[in-house]
Design a protein around this motif. Structure first.
Motif, PDB file in Angstrom:
ATOM      1  N   SER A 104       0.965  -1.197  -0.044  1.00 47.89           N
ATOM      2  CA  SER A 104       0.129  -0.023  -0.017  1.00 47.89           C
ATOM      3  C   SER A 104       0.762   1.170   0.119  1.00 47.89           C
ATOM      4  N   LYS A 105       0.746   1.852  -1.000  1.00 46.20           N
ATOM      5  CA  LYS A 105       1.485   3.421  -1.305  1.00 46.20           C
ATOM      6  C   LYS A 105       0.997   4.000  -0.119  1.00 46.20           C
ATOM      7  N   ALA A 106      -0.449   4.358   0.037  1.00 48.79           N
ATOM      8  CA  ALA A 106      -0.842   5.298   0.915  1.00 48.79           C
ATOM      9  C   ALA A 106      -0.262   5.065   2.415  1.00 48.79           C
ATOM     10  N   ILE A 142       3.646  15.821 -12.633  1.00 46.45           N
ATOM     11  CA  ILE A 142       2.666  15.325 -11.437  1.00 46.45           C
ATOM     12  C   ILE A 142       2.573  13.674 -11.596  1.00 46.45           C
ATOM     13  N   VAL A 143       3.071  13.323 -10.081  1.00 47.74           N
ATOM     14  CA  VAL A 143       3.236  11.809  -9.921  1.00 47.74           C
ATOM     15  C   VAL A 143       2.086  11.382  -9.629  1.00 47.74           C
ATOM     16  N   VAL A 144       1.403  10.289 -10.275  1.00 58.14           N
ATOM     17  CA  VAL A 144       0.041   9.849  -9.820  1.00 58.14           C
ATOM     18  C   VAL A 144       0.339   8.253  -9.642  1.00 58.14           C
ATOM     19  N   LYS A 145      -0.067   7.476  -8.514  1.00 56.26           N
ATOM     20  CA  LYS A 145       0.098   6.397  -8.192  1.00 56.26           C
ATOM     21  C   LYS A 145      -1.118   5.493  -7.761  1.00 56.26           C
ATOM     22  N   ALA A 146      -1.284   4.351  -8.194  1.00 62.45           N
ATOM     23  CA  ALA A 146      -2.403   3.610  -7.548  1.00 62.45           C
ATOM     24  C   ALA A 146      -1.873   3.047  -6.223  1.00 62.45           C
ATOM     25  N   GLY A 154       1.805   0.691 -11.962  1.00 62.79           N
ATOM     26  CA  GLY A 154       0.770   1.812 -11.207  1.00 62.79           C
ATOM     27  C   GLY A 154       1.287   3.165 -11.091  1.00 62.79           C
ATOM     28  N   VAL A 155       2.340   3.514 -11.767  1.00 64.86           N
ATOM     29  CA  VAL A 155       2.919   4.881 -11.366  1.00 64.86           C
ATOM     30  C   VAL A 155       2.944   5.607 -12.685  1.00 64.86           C
ATOM     31  N   VAL A 156       2.046   6.892 -12.818  1.00 68.30           N
ATOM     32  CA  VAL A 156       2.125   7.643 -14.122  1.00 68.30           C
ATOM     33  C   VAL A 156       2.708   9.076 -13.848  1.00 68.30           C
ATOM     34  N   ILE A 157       3.801   9.350 -14.596  1.00 69.54           N
ATOM     35  CA  ILE A 157       4.161  10.629 -14.394  1.00 69.54           C
ATOM     36  C   ILE A 157       3.767  11.454 -15.672  1.00 69.54           C
ATOM     37  N   ALA A 158       2.522  12.347 -15.037  1.00 71.91           N
ATOM     38  CA  ALA A 158       1.897  13.229 -15.951  1.00 71.91           C
ATOM     39  C   ALA A 158       2.539  14.369 -16.093  1.00 71.91           C
ATOM     40  N   VAL A 185      -1.154  11.058  -5.089  1.00 72.74           N
ATOM     41  CA  VAL A 185      -0.862  12.148  -5.862  1.00 72.74           C
ATOM     42  C   VAL A 185       0.548  12.781  -5.209  1.00 72.74           C
ATOM     43  N   GLU A 186       1.833  12.743  -5.967  1.00 73.93           N
ATOM     44  CA  GLU A 186       2.788  13.329  -5.189  1.00 73.93           C
ATOM     45  C   GLU A 186       3.879  14.356  -6.258  1.00 73.93           C
ATOM     46  N   GLU A 187       4.701  14.879  -5.673  1.00 74.18           N
ATOM     47  CA  GLU A 187       5.453  15.921  -6.155  1.00 74.18           C
ATOM     48  C   GLU A 187       6.506  15.218  -7.026  1.00 74.18           C
ATOM     49  N   PHE A 188       7.008  15.685  -7.857  1.00 71.16           N
ATOM     50  CA  PHE A 188       7.987  14.980  -8.932  1.00 71.16           C
ATOM     51  C   PHE A 188       9.369  15.612  -8.153  1.00 71.16           C
ATOM     52  N   LEU A 189       9.958  14.407  -8.046  1.00 72.10           N
ATOM     53  CA  LEU A 189      11.648  14.680  -7.380  1.00 72.10           C
ATOM     54  C   LEU A 189      12.465  14.479  -8.838  1.00 72.10           C
ATOM     55  N   ALA A 190      13.401  15.095  -8.609  1.00 73.67           N
ATOM     56  CA  ALA A 190      14.666  15.329  -9.576  1.00 73.67           C
ATOM     57  C   ALA A 190      15.836  14.605  -8.744  1.00 73.67           C
ATOM     58  N   GLU A 192      19.138  11.594  -9.228  1.00 79.71           N
ATOM     59  CA  GLU A 192      19.516  10.252  -9.656  1.00 79.71           C
ATOM     60  C   GLU A 192      19.012   9.071  -8.790  1.00 79.71           C
ATOM     61  N   GLU A 193      18.333   8.048  -9.416  1.00 76.13           N
ATOM     62  CA  GLU A 193      17.800   6.944  -8.676  1.00 76.13           C
ATOM     63  C   GLU A 193      18.946   6.116  -8.355  1.00 76.13           C
ATOM     64  N   ALA A 194      18.752   5.369  -7.126  1.00 76.86           N
ATOM     65  CA  ALA A 194      19.486   4.402  -6.500  1.00 76.86           C
ATOM     66  C   ALA A 194      18.375   3.415  -5.822  1.00 76.86           C
ATOM     67  N   LEU A 273      15.216   4.817  -4.070  1.00 76.74           N
ATOM     68  CA  LEU A 273      15.696   6.063  -3.648  1.00 76.74           C
ATOM     69  C   LEU A 273      15.889   7.302  -5.035  1.00 76.74           C
ATOM     70  N   MET A 274      15.280   8.377  -4.616  1.00 75.78           N
ATOM     71  CA  MET A 274      15.890   9.542  -5.503  1.00 75.78           C
ATOM     72  C   MET A 274      16.816  10.347  -4.773  1.00 75.78           C
ATOM     73  N   ILE A 275      18.055  10.335  -5.197  1.00 73.94           N
ATOM     74  CA  ILE A 275      19.171  11.111  -4.588  1.00 73.94           C
ATOM     75  C   ILE A 275      18.902  12.552  -5.159  1.00 73.94           C
ATOM     76  N   VAL A 283      12.723   8.591  -0.361  1.00 69.88           N
ATOM     77  CA  VAL A 283      12.338   7.509  -0.503  1.00 69.88           C
ATOM     78  C   VAL A 283      11.010   7.572  -1.695  1.00 69.88           C
ATOM     79  N   ILE A 284      11.548   6.856  -2.656  1.00 70.22           N
ATOM     80  CA  ILE A 284      10.264   6.703  -3.801  1.00 70.22           C
ATOM     81  C   ILE A 284       9.167   5.614  -3.294  1.00 70.22           C
ATOM     82  N   GLU A 285       9.742   4.617  -3.039  1.00 73.00           N
ATOM     83  CA  GLU A 285       9.068   3.485  -2.719  1.00 73.00           C
ATOM     84  C   GLU A 285       9.932   2.289  -1.941  1.00 73.00           C
ATOM     85  N   PHE A 286       9.365   1.642  -1.263  1.00 70.50           N
ATOM     86  CA  PHE A 286       9.635   0.269  -0.751  1.00 70.50           C
ATOM     87  C   PHE A 286       9.080  -1.017  -1.379  1.00 70.50           C
TER      88      PHE A 286
HETATM   89  P1  AMP Z   1       7.803   2.939  -8.419  1.00 70.15           P
HETATM   90  O1  AMP Z   1       6.671   1.802  -9.074  1.00 70.15           O
HETATM   91  O2  AMP Z   1       7.011   3.762  -7.347  1.00 70.15           O
HETATM   92  O3  AMP Z   1       8.936   2.329  -8.376  1.00 70.15           O
HETATM   93  O4  AMP Z   1       8.036   4.067  -9.555  1.00 70.15           O
HETATM   94  C1  AMP Z   1       8.315   3.944 -10.914  1.00 70.15           C
HETATM   95  C2  AMP Z   1       9.130   4.957 -11.318  1.00 70.15           C
HETATM   96  O5  AMP Z   1       8.609   6.328 -11.280  1.00 70.15           O
HETATM   97  C3  AMP Z   1      10.587   5.135 -10.268  1.00 70.15           C
HETATM   98  O6  AMP Z   1      11.482   4.100 -10.548  1.00 70.15           O
HETATM   99  C4  AMP Z   1      10.691   6.432 -10.868  1.00 70.15           C
HETATM  100  O7  AMP Z   1      11.505   6.454 -11.769  1.00 70.15           O
HETATM  101  C5  AMP Z   1       9.534   7.062 -10.965  1.00 70.15           C
HETATM  102  N1  AMP Z   1       8.965   7.877  -9.915  1.00 70.15           N
HETATM  103  C6  AMP Z   1       7.926   7.538  -8.972  1.00 70.15           C
HETATM  104  N2  AMP Z   1       7.799   8.331  -8.043  1.00 70.15           N
HETATM  105  C7  AMP Z   1       8.407   9.569  -8.401  1.00 70.15           C
HETATM  106  C8  AMP Z   1       8.486  10.822  -7.893  1.00 70.15           C
HETATM  107  N3  AMP Z   1       8.018  11.330  -7.011  1.00 70.15           N
HETATM  108  N4  AMP Z   1       9.521  11.724  -8.649  1.00 70.15           N
HETATM  109  C9  AMP Z   1      10.111  11.358  -9.795  1.00 70.15           C
HETATM  110  N5  AMP Z   1       9.986   9.953 -10.241  1.00 70.15           N
HETATM  111  C10 AMP Z   1       9.239   9.134  -9.537  1.00 70.15           C
END
Ligand code: AMP
Length: 431
Positions: A104-106, A142-146, A154-158, A185-190, A192-194, A273-275, A283-286
């Protein structure tokens, strides 16, 4: 020991291969496994699906399995660890409660905010509570996630407000089934992913070697998202200082927070992670399990006995444990089926596996199965070829030597896995 590995992908082939290498292990069952796990010494496939909890439990009891390791998130989110424990079986992974970090992302966003762990600002909505004004007030993209599990889709970067609103409407309308009943709905993070993966014992976390994956289908990290087209370890984006910061600001407060919330976390924990430019590890996701394909290069580098590590975690003894790593780099290149990621074709015969087996490195199977004398494609990601070398560039070279021996109709693979790390190596080597 008799060990059961649950799952059928490249990650599970790597787990089975590594577990079977332990001098303590007599036999490894893989449910349901693939053509690669079937051919691995001391390994045997069992035709039980990874989500069939009653059949898995019955098998583990009947075969007196000493240890079960869960590969994918599905059975963890369903509560396989709780069920096995209740039956007196040792099973490695988080409980149903801990698996909500992925399920659950929420839940995760609320957990991160409450424990002061860095993450993008967000709001969660159901159809009843939805406020289009909130979306219009955000700066695109804008980042939209189910909320729920949506097989990585389930992640769309609109890029515009209109697309964000249309995506949210589609999620409420059932585009991702029940996973989209709640939307984040979350803020877009700039940045590098790790990826950062640890083993946790409920109270402490032991980091695995660092790694990085490539999610886009095309070279240069372009095109649609996939489950992952390749990965490498170590990831130079994670410097020693960054490593310490991630442990201090993300991993340790997460493990402490889960224990304080009454669900001590045992198992693998994967932080996406987004560094940020200032080094903040957002944290983008666990994920409540190992990453695929990150596991393949990581386990190629693990010199310690994986079973010892898993048992130390199950027994709460990680404080005294350590993992030894091959100092060389490992690069894994995914070979995907025709039509991946939308509609992968099955049944294409795979050639060159015997020749690849004579080269250094290792080809892990994912979507493969035996058809008579042949191995044929049976899923989107078919194989992951892992090479090792003193540099990421050398490891990449070894991985593509394996790739170039393998052929199947419609085979897709990227030719640049590890390119960011190689650019860093080249920059560091310049006088
Ligand atoms: P996820 O399924 O949560 O891993 O998201 C898929 C991909 O969407 C991630 O690997 C990121 O590249 C991108 N992403 C998710 N959330 C964000 C965010 N808040 N800002 C920027 N990119 C994101």
């Amino acid at each position: 020991m008799r060990v059961l590995i649950v799952g059928s992908g490249g990650r599970e082939h790597a787990l089975a291969w590594k577990v079977a290498a332990s001098p303590r292990v007599a036999h490894v069952y893989v449910a349901p496994g693939n053509a690669g796990t079937a051919a691995e010494p001391r390994c045997e496939n069992v035709p039980i699906g990874a989500d069939d909890l009653p059949a898995l439990k019955a098998f583990a009891l009947r075969e007196r399995i000493d240890l079960t390791i869960i590969g994918p998130e599905g059975p963890l989110v369903l509560g396989i660890v709780d069920e096995f424990r209740a039956a007196g079986l040792r099973c490695f992974g988080p409980s149903r409660g801990g698996a909500r970090l992925e399920g659950s992302k929420a839940f995760t966003k609320e957990f991160l905010s409450r424990h002061g762990i860095p993450t993008a600002r967000y709001a969660r909505f159901t159809r009843a509570s939805f406020d289009p004004g909130f979306v219009r007030a955000q700066r695109p993209p804008i980042v939209v996630k189910a909320d729920g599990l949506a097989a990585g889709k389930g992640v769309v970067i609109a890029p515009t407000h209109a697309e964000a609103l249309a995506t949210i409407e589609a999620m409420f309308a059932g585009a991702f089934g029940s996973a989209g009943e709640t939307v984040v709905v979350e803020e877009f993070l700039a940045g590098e992913e790790a990826s950062f993966i640890v083993v946790a014992d409920g109270a402490r976390a032991l980091p695995l070697a660092t790694s990085q994956d490539h999610k886009r289908i095309g070279d240069g990290d372009l095109g649609p998202n996939t489950g992952g087209m390749g990965a490498y370890s170590p990831a130079p984006v994670v410097t020693a200082a960054q490593h310490a910061r991630i442990m201090r600001e993300v991993i340790e407060p997460t493990i402490r927070g889960l224990a304080a919330d009454g669900m001590p976390y045992t198992g693998f924990l994967y932080a996406g992670l987004m560094i940020a430019a200032d080094g903040t590890p957002n944290v983008i996701e666990f994920n409540c399990r190992l990453g695929d394909p990150e596991t393949q290069p990581i386990l190629m580098r693990l010199e310690s006995d994986l079973v010892d590590l898993v048992e130390a975690a199950l027994d709460g003894r990680l404080a005294a444990a350590a993992a030894r790593w091959d100092p060389r780099a490992a690069v894994g290149v995914v070979l995907a089926a025709a039509g991946y990621p939308d509609a992968p074709r099955k049944g294409d015969p795979i050639e060159g596996l015997e020749a690849a087996a004579r080269l250094p490195g290792k080809v892990f199977h994912a979507g493969t199965q035996r058809a008579g004398e042949q191995v044929v494609t049976a899923g989107g990601r078919v194989l992951c070829a892992v090479g090792c070398g003193n540099t990421v560039a050398a490891a990449q070279h070894a991985a593509y030597a394996l790739v170039d021996t393998i052929r199947f109709a419609g085979m897709q693979c990227r030719r640049d896995i590890g390119f960011r790390a190689i650019a860093r190596e080249r920059a560091a080597a310049r006088p």
